[in-house]
Design an enzyme around this catalytic site. Structure first.
Site, PDB file in Angstrom:
ATOM      1  N   GLY A 112       0.814  -1.213   0.000  1.00 38.72           N
ATOM      2  CA  GLY A 112       0.000   0.000   0.000  1.00 38.72           C
ATOM      3  C   GLY A 112       0.844   1.258   0.000  1.00 38.72           C
ATOM      4  N   SER A 134      -0.144   5.483  -1.808  1.00 34.05           N
ATOM      5  CA  SER A 134      -0.890   6.674  -1.379  1.00 34.05           C
ATOM      6  C   SER A 134      -1.037   6.659   0.130  1.00 34.05           C
ATOM      7  CB  SER A 134      -2.266   6.742  -2.068  1.00 34.05           C
ATOM      8  OG  SER A 134      -3.145   5.783  -1.523  1.00 34.05           O
ATOM      9  N   ASP A 190      -2.672  -6.950  -6.516  1.00 28.97           N
ATOM     10  CA  ASP A 190      -3.816  -6.989  -5.616  1.00 28.97           C
ATOM     11  C   ASP A 190      -3.491  -7.960  -4.482  1.00 28.97           C
ATOM     12  OD1 ASP A 190      -6.175  -7.281  -4.257  1.00 28.97           O
ATOM     13  OD2 ASP A 190      -7.428  -7.495  -6.056  1.00 28.97           O
ATOM     14  N   ASN A 237       1.416  -2.184   5.335  1.00 25.32           N
ATOM     15  CA  ASN A 237       0.678  -0.936   5.556  1.00 25.32           C
ATOM     16  C   ASN A 237      -0.690  -0.922   4.870  1.00 25.32           C
ATOM     17  OD1 ASN A 237       0.436   2.242   5.662  1.00 25.32           O
ATOM     18  ND2 ASN A 237       0.397   1.670   3.497  1.00 25.32           N
ATOM     19  N   SER A 291      -4.136  -0.312  14.282  1.00 25.03           N
ATOM     20  CA  SER A 291      -4.847   0.960  14.436  1.00 25.03           C
ATOM     21  C   SER A 291      -5.353   1.081  15.863  1.00 25.03           C
ATOM     22  CB  SER A 291      -6.037   0.998  13.469  1.00 25.03           C
ATOM     23  OG  SER A 291      -6.872   2.099  13.758  1.00 25.03           O
ATOM     24  N   TYR A 335     -13.196  -4.520   9.952  1.00 23.41           N
ATOM     25  CA  TYR A 335     -11.910  -3.807   9.922  1.00 23.41           C
ATOM     26  C   TYR A 335     -11.244  -3.835  11.292  1.00 23.41           C
ATOM     27  CZ  TYR A 335      -8.711   0.239   9.698  1.00 23.41           C
ATOM     28  OH  TYR A 335      -7.615   1.067   9.780  1.00 23.41           O
ATOM     29  N   ALA A 358      -9.902  -7.162  12.151  1.00 21.41           N
ATOM     30  CA  ALA A 358      -8.657  -7.430  11.419  1.00 21.41           C
ATOM     31  C   ALA A 358      -7.482  -6.706  12.077  1.00 21.41           C
ATOM     32  CB  ALA A 358      -8.803  -6.990   9.957  1.00 21.41           C
ATOM     33  N   LYS A 359      -7.722  -5.468  12.498  1.00 17.93           N
ATOM     34  CA  LYS A 359      -6.636  -4.682  13.108  1.00 17.93           C
ATOM     35  C   LYS A 359      -6.218  -5.288  14.446  1.00 17.93           C
ATOM     36  CE  LYS A 359      -5.768  -2.173   9.881  1.00 17.93           C
ATOM     37  NZ  LYS A 359      -4.431  -2.011   9.311  1.00 17.93           N
TER      38      LYS A 359
HETATM   39  N1  LIG Z   1      -5.414   7.090   8.192  1.00 14.09           N
HETATM   40  C1  LIG Z   1      -5.694   6.799   9.440  1.00 14.09           C
HETATM   41  O1  LIG Z   1      -6.316   7.585  10.162  1.00 14.09           O
HETATM   42  C2  LIG Z   1      -5.267   5.490  10.054  1.00 14.09           C
HETATM   43  C3  LIG Z   1      -5.521   5.286  11.415  1.00 14.09           C
HETATM   44  C4  LIG Z   1      -5.122   4.107  12.009  1.00 14.09           C
HETATM   45  C5  LIG Z   1      -4.510   3.132  11.271  1.00 14.09           C
HETATM   46  N2  LIG Z   1      -4.265   3.338   9.942  1.00 14.09           N
HETATM   47  C6  LIG Z   1      -3.597   2.247   9.215  1.00 14.09           C
HETATM   48  O2  LIG Z   1      -2.486   2.768   8.511  1.00 14.09           O
HETATM   49  C7  LIG Z   1      -2.334   2.073   7.277  1.00 14.09           C
HETATM   50  C8  LIG Z   1      -2.378   3.044   6.116  1.00 14.09           C
HETATM   51  O3  LIG Z   1      -3.619   3.739   6.185  1.00 14.09           O
HETATM   52  P1  LIG Z   1      -4.016   4.877   5.151  1.00 14.09           P
HETATM   53  O4  LIG Z   1      -5.029   5.704   5.856  1.00 14.09           O
HETATM   54  O5  LIG Z   1      -2.830   5.491   4.547  1.00 14.09           O
HETATM   55  O6  LIG Z   1      -4.802   4.016   4.058  1.00 14.09           O
HETATM   56  P2  LIG Z   1      -5.236   4.440   2.557  1.00 14.09           P
HETATM   57  O7  LIG Z   1      -6.545   3.773   2.322  1.00 14.09           O
HETATM   58  O8  LIG Z   1      -5.150   5.914   2.407  1.00 14.09           O
HETATM   59  O9  LIG Z   1      -4.093   3.748   1.704  1.00 14.09           O
HETATM   60  C9  LIG Z   1      -4.006   2.355   1.650  1.00 14.09           C
HETATM   61  C10 LIG Z   1      -3.198   1.955   0.437  1.00 14.09           C
HETATM   62  O10 LIG Z   1      -3.329   0.536   0.282  1.00 14.09           O
HETATM   63  C11 LIG Z   1      -3.671   0.262  -1.055  1.00 14.09           C
HETATM   64  N3  LIG Z   1      -4.482  -0.949  -1.147  1.00 14.09           N
HETATM   65  C12 LIG Z   1      -5.750  -1.107  -0.691  1.00 14.09           C
HETATM   66  N4  LIG Z   1      -6.200  -2.327  -1.014  1.00 14.09           N
HETATM   67  C13 LIG Z   1      -5.203  -2.951  -1.689  1.00 14.09           C
HETATM   68  C14 LIG Z   1      -5.080  -4.233  -2.305  1.00 14.09           C
HETATM   69  N5  LIG Z   1      -6.091  -5.118  -2.300  1.00 14.09           N
HETATM   70  N6  LIG Z   1      -3.923  -4.533  -2.906  1.00 14.09           N
HETATM   71  C15 LIG Z   1      -2.902  -3.657  -2.942  1.00 14.09           C
HETATM   72  N7  LIG Z   1      -2.967  -2.427  -2.390  1.00 14.09           N
HETATM   73  C16 LIG Z   1      -4.116  -2.080  -1.772  1.00 14.09           C
HETATM   74  C17 LIG Z   1      -4.457   1.473  -1.521  1.00 14.09           C
HETATM   75  O11 LIG Z   1      -4.479   1.587  -2.938  1.00 14.09           O
HETATM   76  C18 LIG Z   1      -3.704   2.612  -0.845  1.00 14.09           C
HETATM   77  O12 LIG Z   1      -2.637   3.080  -1.631  1.00 14.09           O
HETATM   78  C19 LIG Z   1      -3.482   1.049   7.240  1.00 14.09           C
HETATM   79  O13 LIG Z   1      -3.011  -0.192   7.704  1.00 14.09           O
HETATM   80  C20 LIG Z   1      -4.502   1.625   8.190  1.00 14.09           C
HETATM   81  O14 LIG Z   1      -5.346   0.624   8.743  1.00 14.09           O
HETATM   82  C21 LIG Z   1      -4.641   4.493   9.312  1.00 14.09           C
END
Ligand SMILES: NC(=O)c1ccc[n+]([C@@H]2O[C@H](COP(=O)([O-])OP(=O)(O)OC[C@H]3O[C@@H](n4cnc5c(N)ncnc54)[C@H](O)[C@@H]3O)[C@@H](O)[C@H]2O)c1
Length: 256
Positions: A20, A23, A71, A98, A150, A163, A166-167
């Site tokens: 991931g 982005s 994917d 990630n 998370s 979700y 999973a976390k």
């Molecule tokens: N943003 C937050 O507030 C937050 C809070 C707590 C935890 N997190 C964790 O941090 C990590 C990153 O979060 P984020 O907010 O940047 O997420 P996001 O959704 O902005 O980015 C996730 C990335 O994973 C890619 N992705 C999704 N499904 C995919 C697949 N099947 N195959 C390949 N790539 C795939 C997406 O294209 C994207 O680039 C995650 O594990 C999320 O659970 C985020």
């Protein structure tokens, strides 16, 4: 916004694989590891932002990051992606899990199919990327794995049960992997971010009131940015955390 100032010399030229990484927080991680001089490969399903990121960093990085369109729901594709990264960079020495999908979903409408699909993105790849990189890491003499969980699973949030399950599972998996792989010199830790202001969060869920309420609960009174996750991840990936494994590092501005 925080600026990443620390240098971790052992990350220079290291083969790093980030899921991931195209982005959100992942893009900040890709940029952060590239800035350390690491050989970064990143897996993502989002073609356009990932290509744009790889192109932008190609000119400024010691090693141009390698984007691998994959994917993560497809286990064979995970194996192929790891093989592609290793053909380019050698054995993966740092794996960052990630990628995730934090779509909201209603318990009463949830199907078994939805649950399985959710965990096929949010939990299963964490195990199977680790499985795929482990032989190379072991043969190379060790490595580090950093998994993104998370704080949301500790907050009794009702709007995304698959979700948050999973976390929580990622924490158990982190500990199980740490136990299994520790004797081979592989450390496995997790980072639990608070609410991070990615473009996706801002587009879909952030409101002025919601953000103010979150900042009110944090000790540190500003919004958390994707770049704030880079330092903790570099630290857990590098030898600076040499005797830290099976741990969860909460990076939430002191909300918990
Ligand atoms: N943003 C937050 O507030 C937050 C809070 C707590 C935890 N997190 C964790 O941090 C990590 C990153 O979060 P984020 O907010 O940047 O997420 P996001 O959704 O902005 O980015 C996730 C990335 O994973 C890619 N992705 C999704 N499904 C995919 C697949 N099947 N195959 C390949 N790539 C795939 C997406 O294209 C994207 O680039 C995650 O594990 C999320 O659970 C985020």
């Amino acid at each position: 916004m925080s600026e990443q100032t620390a240098t971790f010399p052992d990350l220079k030229d290291k083969a790093v694989l980030i899921t991931g990484g195209g982005s959100g927080i992942g893009a900040a991680l890709t940029e952060g590891f590239a800035a350390q001089g690491a050989r970064v490969a990143f897996i993502d399903i989002a073609e356009a932002p990932s290509r744009a990121l790889a192109d932008r960093l190609a000119g400024t990085s010691r090693h141009a990051p390698l984007f691998i369109h994959t994917d993560l729901k497809d286990l064979e594709a995970i194996s192929r992606a790891v093989a592609q990264a290793e053909a380019a960079h050698g054995p993966t020495r740092v794996l960052v899990n990630n990628a995730a999908l934090d779509d909201r979903h209603e318990l009463l409408d949830m199907t078994g199919e939805y649950w399985d699909e959710n965990h096929a993105i949010n939990l299963r790849p964490v195990a199977f990327t680790a499985k795929a990189v482990a032989p190379g890491m072991i043969a190379a003499g060790g490595g580090t794995i950093v998994n993104f969980t998370s704080t949301s699973y500790m907050l009794n949030i009702g709007s995304m049960p698959a979700y948050t399950a999973a976390k929580a599972g990622i924490v158990g998996l982190t500990k199980g992997l740490a136990g299994r792989l520790g004797p081979d010199g592989i450390r496995v830790n997790a980072i639990a971010p608070g609410w991070v202001m990615t473009e996706r969060q801002k587009e879909l869920w952030v409101t002025e009131e919601g953000l103010a309420a979150m900042i009110d609960r944090q000790c540190l009174k500003r919004a958390i940015e994707p770049e704030d996750m880079v330092g903790p991840c570099l630290f857990l990936a590098s030898g600076a955390s040499a005797m830290i494994t099976a741990q969860v590092l909460i990076a939430d501005g002191g909300m918990m």
